[in-house]
Design a protein around this motif. Structure first.
Motif, PDB file in Angstrom:
ATOM      1  N   CYS A  96      67.621  93.338  56.407  1.00 60.83           N
ATOM      2  CA  CYS A  96      66.818  92.718  55.369  1.00 60.83           C
ATOM      3  C   CYS A  96      67.562  91.474  54.896  1.00 60.83           C
ATOM      4  O   CYS A  96      68.791  91.500  54.727  1.00 60.83           O
ATOM      5  CB  CYS A  96      66.622  93.699  54.216  1.00 60.83           C
ATOM      6  SG  CYS A  96      65.702  93.027  52.838  1.00 60.83           S
ATOM      7  N   THR A  97      66.829  90.408  54.669  1.00 61.35           N
ATOM      8  CA  THR A  97      67.469  89.172  54.267  1.00 61.35           C
ATOM      9  C   THR A  97      66.571  88.423  53.281  1.00 61.35           C
ATOM     10  O   THR A  97      65.378  88.685  53.207  1.00 61.35           O
ATOM     11  CB  THR A  97      67.774  88.302  55.504  1.00 61.35           C
ATOM     12  OG1 THR A  97      68.460  87.117  55.098  1.00 61.35           O
ATOM     13  CG2 THR A  97      66.492  87.907  56.229  1.00 61.35           C
ATOM     14  N   ALA A  98      67.138  87.501  52.539  1.00 60.96           N
ATOM     15  CA  ALA A  98      66.380  86.784  51.525  1.00 60.96           C
ATOM     16  C   ALA A  98      66.869  85.350  51.415  1.00 60.96           C
ATOM     17  O   ALA A  98      68.027  85.044  51.721  1.00 60.96           O
ATOM     18  CB  ALA A  98      66.512  87.487  50.174  1.00 60.96           C
ATOM     19  N   ARG A  99      65.960  84.500  50.985  1.00 62.40           N
ATOM     20  CA  ARG A  99      66.326  83.108  50.777  1.00 62.40           C
ATOM     21  C   ARG A  99      65.683  82.590  49.502  1.00 62.40           C
ATOM     22  O   ARG A  99      64.619  83.083  49.089  1.00 62.40           O
ATOM     23  CB  ARG A  99      65.917  82.243  51.969  1.00 62.40           C
ATOM     24  CG  ARG A  99      64.443  82.094  52.221  1.00 62.40           C
ATOM     25  CD  ARG A  99      64.177  81.368  53.542  1.00 62.40           C
ATOM     26  NE  ARG A  99      64.852  80.095  53.633  1.00 62.40           N
ATOM     27  CZ  ARG A  99      64.317  78.930  53.289  1.00 62.40           C
ATOM     28  NH1 ARG A  99      63.087  78.882  52.830  1.00 62.40           N
ATOM     29  NH2 ARG A  99      64.999  77.801  53.409  1.00 62.40           N
ATOM     30  N   LEU A 104      58.782  80.275  54.999  1.00 61.11           N
ATOM     31  CA  LEU A 104      58.992  81.515  55.737  1.00 61.11           C
ATOM     32  C   LEU A 104      59.735  81.163  57.033  1.00 61.11           C
ATOM     33  O   LEU A 104      59.159  81.032  58.098  1.00 61.11           O
ATOM     34  CB  LEU A 104      57.643  82.168  56.044  1.00 61.11           C
ATOM     35  CG  LEU A 104      56.765  82.492  54.854  1.00 61.11           C
ATOM     36  CD1 LEU A 104      55.450  83.136  55.317  1.00 61.11           C
ATOM     37  CD2 LEU A 104      57.468  83.420  53.875  1.00 61.11           C
ATOM     38  N   GLU A 105      61.029  81.036  56.921  1.00 59.14           N
ATOM     39  CA  GLU A 105      61.860  80.581  58.036  1.00 59.14           C
ATOM     40  C   GLU A 105      62.081  81.696  59.056  1.00 59.14           C
ATOM     41  O   GLU A 105      62.059  82.884  58.713  1.00 59.14           O
ATOM     42  CB  GLU A 105      63.223  80.094  57.513  1.00 59.14           C
ATOM     43  CG  GLU A 105      63.132  78.892  56.587  1.00 59.14           C
ATOM     44  CD  GLU A 105      62.804  77.611  57.330  1.00 59.14           C
ATOM     45  OE1 GLU A 105      62.774  77.627  58.579  1.00 59.14           O
ATOM     46  OE2 GLU A 105      62.598  76.590  56.649  1.00 59.14           O
ATOM     47  N   ILE A 106      62.325  81.281  60.300  1.00 60.16           N
ATOM     48  CA  ILE A 106      62.549  82.271  61.364  1.00 60.16           C
ATOM     49  C   ILE A 106      63.981  82.259  61.886  1.00 60.16           C
ATOM     50  O   ILE A 106      64.325  83.032  62.784  1.00 60.16           O
ATOM     51  CB  ILE A 106      61.571  82.059  62.537  1.00 60.16           C
ATOM     52  CG1 ILE A 106      61.845  80.726  63.224  1.00 60.16           C
ATOM     53  CG2 ILE A 106      60.127  82.143  62.061  1.00 60.16           C
ATOM     54  CD1 ILE A 106      61.070  80.574  64.524  1.00 60.16           C
ATOM     55  N   TRP A 107      64.831  81.375  61.317  1.00 58.97           N
ATOM     56  CA  TRP A 107      66.214  81.272  61.810  1.00 58.97           C
ATOM     57  C   TRP A 107      67.178  81.928  60.844  1.00 58.97           C
ATOM     58  O   TRP A 107      67.118  81.666  59.639  1.00 58.97           O
ATOM     59  CB  TRP A 107      66.598  79.813  62.019  1.00 58.97           C
ATOM     60  CG  TRP A 107      65.671  79.106  62.940  1.00 58.97           C
ATOM     61  CD1 TRP A 107      64.744  78.174  62.633  1.00 58.97           C
ATOM     62  CD2 TRP A 107      65.543  79.334  64.348  1.00 58.97           C
ATOM     63  NE1 TRP A 107      64.049  77.793  63.744  1.00 58.97           N
ATOM     64  CE2 TRP A 107      64.519  78.484  64.820  1.00 58.97           C
ATOM     65  CE3 TRP A 107      66.211  80.164  65.270  1.00 58.97           C
ATOM     66  CZ2 TRP A 107      64.142  78.430  66.162  1.00 58.97           C
ATOM     67  CZ3 TRP A 107      65.837  80.105  66.598  1.00 58.97           C
ATOM     68  CH2 TRP A 107      64.815  79.251  67.022  1.00 58.97           C
TER      69      TRP A 107
END
Length: 124
Positions: A96-99, A104-107
């Protein structure tokens, strides 16, 4: 500092389903996007799906569209992912990751916070 804790991984038979969840805690003003990535042994970390904080925008990898749905539960500060019909190639550690940004980035490099990951093992 946003903290992410995954749960709900484990062992599943091929063709079975899992519903991992990610609980987020930290400043209420962030993040704007939460996503799932996965990393199989010997392979690069790859994008699975992302959703914005209010749940009205989602993005999924082409390979994931047929088998994954992603949802966000703001009442519980939780990100859920329904995974259907897992195949052995679905075996990986799921992160799980967050920015803080809105896209909605894919990298992986575009994400600011990461959980420890949850192992998904598929038995044939």
């Amino acid at each position: 500092q946003v903290q992410l804790v995954e749960s709900g991984g484990g062992l599943v038979h091929a063709g079975g389903s899992l519903r991992p969840s990610c609980a987020a805690s930290g400043p209420s003003s962030s993040p704007q996007v939460i996503a799932w990535f996965r990393q199989a042994p010997g392979k690069e970390r790859e994008f699975v799906a992302a959703v914005n904080s209010i749940g009205d925008r989602t993005k999924q990898a082409d390979s994931a569209k047929a088998r994954f749905t992603i949802s966000i539960d703001n009442a519980k500060n939780a990100l859920n992912r329904q995974t259907n019909s897992l195949n052995p190639d679905g075996e990986a550690i799921y992160y799980c990751t967050a920015r803080a940004g809105y896209a909605l980035e894919i990298w992986p490099s575009q994400y600011d916070y990461w959980g420890q990951g949850t192992q998904v093992t598929v038995s044939s």
